[in-house]
Design a protein around this motif. Sequence first.
Motif, PDB file in Angstrom:
ATOM      1  N   ARG A 212       0.828  -1.212   0.000  1.00 10.54           N
ATOM      2  CA  ARG A 212       0.000   0.000   0.000  1.00 10.54           C
ATOM      3  C   ARG A 212       0.858   1.256   0.000  1.00 10.54           C
ATOM      4  O   ARG A 212       0.520   2.241  -0.655  1.00 10.54           O
ATOM      5  CB  ARG A 212      -0.923   0.007   1.221  1.00 10.54           C
ATOM      6  CG  ARG A 212      -2.114  -0.937   1.100  1.00 10.54           C
ATOM      7  CD  ARG A 212      -3.029  -0.825   2.301  1.00 10.54           C
ATOM      8  NE  ARG A 212      -4.234  -1.639   2.127  1.00 10.54           N
ATOM      9  CZ  ARG A 212      -5.232  -1.677   3.006  1.00 10.54           C
ATOM     10  NH1 ARG A 212      -5.160  -0.960   4.124  1.00 10.54           N
ATOM     11  NH2 ARG A 212      -6.292  -2.422   2.778  1.00 10.54           N
ATOM     12  N   LEU A 213       1.957   1.222   0.757  1.00  7.71           N
ATOM     13  CA  LEU A 213       2.850   2.374   0.790  1.00  7.71           C
ATOM     14  C   LEU A 213       3.491   2.598  -0.570  1.00  7.71           C
ATOM     15  O   LEU A 213       3.558   3.737  -1.058  1.00  7.71           O
ATOM     16  CB  LEU A 213       3.930   2.172   1.859  1.00  7.71           C
ATOM     17  CG  LEU A 213       4.967   3.294   1.974  1.00  7.71           C
ATOM     18  CD1 LEU A 213       4.301   4.618   2.325  1.00  7.71           C
ATOM     19  CD2 LEU A 213       6.036   2.945   2.993  1.00  7.71           C
ATOM     20  N   VAL A 214       3.952   1.524  -1.214  1.00 11.37           N
ATOM     21  CA  VAL A 214       4.580   1.630  -2.534  1.00 11.37           C
ATOM     22  C   VAL A 214       3.577   2.142  -3.559  1.00 11.37           C
ATOM     23  O   VAL A 214       3.883   3.022  -4.376  1.00 11.37           O
ATOM     24  CB  VAL A 214       5.160   0.266  -2.971  1.00 11.37           C
ATOM     25  CG1 VAL A 214       5.646   0.333  -4.416  1.00 11.37           C
ATOM     26  CG2 VAL A 214       6.307  -0.137  -2.049  1.00 11.37           C
ATOM     27  N   ASP A 218       3.015   6.028  -6.169  1.00 14.94           N
ATOM     28  CA  ASP A 218       2.579   6.197  -7.555  1.00 14.94           C
ATOM     29  C   ASP A 218       1.520   5.150  -7.869  1.00 14.94           C
ATOM     30  O   ASP A 218       1.817   4.086  -8.398  1.00 14.94           O
ATOM     31  CB  ASP A 218       3.756   6.063  -8.526  1.00 14.94           C
ATOM     32  CG  ASP A 218       3.364   6.436  -9.966  1.00 14.94           C
ATOM     33  OD1 ASP A 218       2.181   6.753 -10.188  1.00 14.94           O
ATOM     34  OD2 ASP A 218       4.240   6.414 -10.850  1.00 14.94           O
ATOM     35  N   PRO A 219       0.248   5.443  -7.529  1.00 16.65           N
ATOM     36  CA  PRO A 219      -0.813   4.443  -7.725  1.00 16.65           C
ATOM     37  C   PRO A 219      -1.022   4.060  -9.185  1.00 16.65           C
ATOM     38  O   PRO A 219      -1.496   2.969  -9.474  1.00 16.65           O
ATOM     39  CB  PRO A 219      -2.057   5.135  -7.146  1.00 16.65           C
ATOM     40  CG  PRO A 219      -1.744   6.588  -7.151  1.00 16.65           C
ATOM     41  CD  PRO A 219      -0.264   6.683  -6.943  1.00 16.65           C
ATOM     42  N   VAL A 230      -7.464   3.619  -5.362  1.00 18.34           N
ATOM     43  CA  VAL A 230      -7.144   5.047  -5.352  1.00 18.34           C
ATOM     44  C   VAL A 230      -7.297   5.655  -6.737  1.00 18.34           C
ATOM     45  O   VAL A 230      -7.829   6.765  -6.886  1.00 18.34           O
ATOM     46  CB  VAL A 230      -5.711   5.273  -4.815  1.00 18.34           C
ATOM     47  CG1 VAL A 230      -5.299   6.721  -4.982  1.00 18.34           C
ATOM     48  CG2 VAL A 230      -5.627   4.857  -3.356  1.00 18.34           C
ATOM     49  N   VAL A 231      -6.857   4.933  -7.762  1.00 16.93           N
ATOM     50  CA  VAL A 231      -6.987   5.437  -9.132  1.00 16.93           C
ATOM     51  C   VAL A 231      -8.450   5.649  -9.485  1.00 16.93           C
ATOM     52  O   VAL A 231      -8.840   6.689 -10.037  1.00 16.93           O
ATOM     53  CB  VAL A 231      -6.313   4.472 -10.135  1.00 16.93           C
ATOM     54  CG1 VAL A 231      -6.683   4.848 -11.567  1.00 16.93           C
ATOM     55  CG2 VAL A 231      -4.795   4.513  -9.960  1.00 16.93           C
ATOM     56  N   GLN A 232      -9.298   4.665  -9.170  1.00 16.26           N
ATOM     57  CA  GLN A 232     -10.724   4.797  -9.454  1.00 16.26           C
ATOM     58  C   GLN A 232     -11.343   5.939  -8.652  1.00 16.26           C
ATOM     59  O   GLN A 232     -12.229   6.654  -9.133  1.00 16.26           O
ATOM     60  CB  GLN A 232     -11.451   3.480  -9.153  1.00 16.26           C
ATOM     61  CG  GLN A 232     -10.998   2.305 -10.000  1.00 16.26           C
ATOM     62  CD  GLN A 232     -11.168   2.559 -11.489  1.00 16.26           C
ATOM     63  OE1 GLN A 232     -12.133   3.177 -11.923  1.00 16.26           O
ATOM     64  NE2 GLN A 232     -10.207   2.099 -12.274  1.00 16.26           N
ATOM     65  N   SER A 328      -5.714  10.369  -2.287  1.00 18.85           N
ATOM     66  CA  SER A 328      -4.343   9.883  -2.443  1.00 18.85           C
ATOM     67  C   SER A 328      -3.320  10.801  -1.777  1.00 18.85           C
ATOM     68  O   SER A 328      -2.217  10.991  -2.278  1.00 18.85           O
ATOM     69  CB  SER A 328      -3.983   9.711  -3.930  1.00 18.85           C
ATOM     70  OG  SER A 328      -2.781   8.979  -4.080  1.00 18.85           O
ATOM     71  N   SER A 329      -3.715  11.363  -0.634  1.00 16.83           N
ATOM     72  CA  SER A 329      -2.807  12.208   0.139  1.00 16.83           C
ATOM     73  C   SER A 329      -2.097  11.419   1.226  1.00 16.83           C
ATOM     74  O   SER A 329      -1.186  11.945   1.876  1.00 16.83           O
ATOM     75  CB  SER A 329      -3.571  13.382   0.768  1.00 16.83           C
ATOM     76  OG  SER A 329      -4.204  14.153  -0.223  1.00 16.83           O
ATOM     77  N   MET A 330      -2.521  10.173   1.432  1.00 17.84           N
ATOM     78  CA  MET A 330      -1.848   9.271   2.358  1.00 17.84           C
ATOM     79  C   MET A 330      -2.168   7.840   1.922  1.00 17.84           C
ATOM     80  O   MET A 330      -3.115   7.619   1.163  1.00 17.84           O
ATOM     81  CB  MET A 330      -2.295   9.530   3.802  1.00 17.84           C
ATOM     82  CG  MET A 330      -3.729   9.174   4.116  1.00 17.84           C
ATOM     83  SD  MET A 330      -4.122   9.348   5.890  1.00 17.84           S
ATOM     84  CE  MET A 330      -3.210   7.941   6.563  1.00 17.84           C
TER      85      MET A 330
END
Length: 369
Positions: A212-214, A218-219, A230-232, A328-330
């Motif tokens: 999840r961190l990786v 860059d999702p 996150v992308v969706q 996607s801020s965290m």
Amino acid sequence: MASNTSKKPFDFLLFMTVLILLCLGTIMVFSAGAPHASNNMGDTYYFIKKQLMFLPLAFLAMFVTMNIDYRTLGKWSPVFLVGSIVLLIFVLLFGTVVKGARRWIYIGPLNFQPSEIAKLSVILFFSYSLSKRKNELNSFFKGFLPYLLILGIFGVLLLLEPHLSSTIVIFGVACIILFAAGAKISHFMLLAVPAIPGLVALIIFSPYRLRRLVSFLDPFKDMQGDGYQVVQSLYAIGSGGLFGRGLGKSMQKFLYIPEPYNDFIFSILAEEMGFIGVVAVLLLFLVFIWRGVKIAVNAPDVFGSLVAIGITSLVAIQVIINVAVVTSSMPVTGMPLPLFSHGGTSLVFLMSGIGILLNISRYANYDRI
């Protein structure tokens, strides 16, 4: 603080803010959850019926705690704390595994997460205990360390489920209460020494957290894997524009975002109601925080003040983390949006806390500011 035992009407502005947020949240649960319910449950109204079933219980819980003197709850807070620890142990031994986590206790048709009870228990116990031994906070070992040990017990039990998001919330709220009670900044700096390496270890030695961190960095590199949600979510927020597609007209809720009625309901809100709708909802949460802080400042005693700041922080932290995740801020963590995300028992416990906040407002001295 000056004593004030006269009972007044509750904070009407806070009550109306909660009512508006709850109405908007209920509408969004239906809008966001209908496609998923139709496809997976065979009933378009599955999620909204469950939510509506718990709404009367939530209001009843709020009504009860709103009319029980909050100082009575303080006297029972050690019992609540021990009870929540027992329930957290019980869920580890006999709880139901859902999606790889043992967080739920099922009693017939009802189910609940003991972590929801733990949140309120920690707020009440810490506030009551600190109001009685506030001066001892000057000492790290006699005043600060005992509370860290209690948090450590909760942290271990929650991480064994695992339930990192609730661990973060409980630790965050507890630290705010400790700070408001007068804990020294140097004590928190000492706490950071083991806490930061511990957090790093939790990520490194947990494959799914590391992924999840990786993906957070860059999702779009793993759009079909860990970055998918996150992308969706970003697609939904971006397509909402200024005014949104219109209520009920989201495209991402049609099986693109997993469980859009839960942790990612904010992205559906942004898609359907646009930037204007999002700002309106966030302003309502700001009004809630403002009234909560005002109640804390004007509470008639230290215990009431600390409970008020604790419950206000409970809502604020969850809102901040939820919005940060969906934008996607965290890194992604399972954090519901208060009064919006689907979940009956969690709503009942949250409304119980809000009822306590409204109860404190009935004794607050608003003439002070």
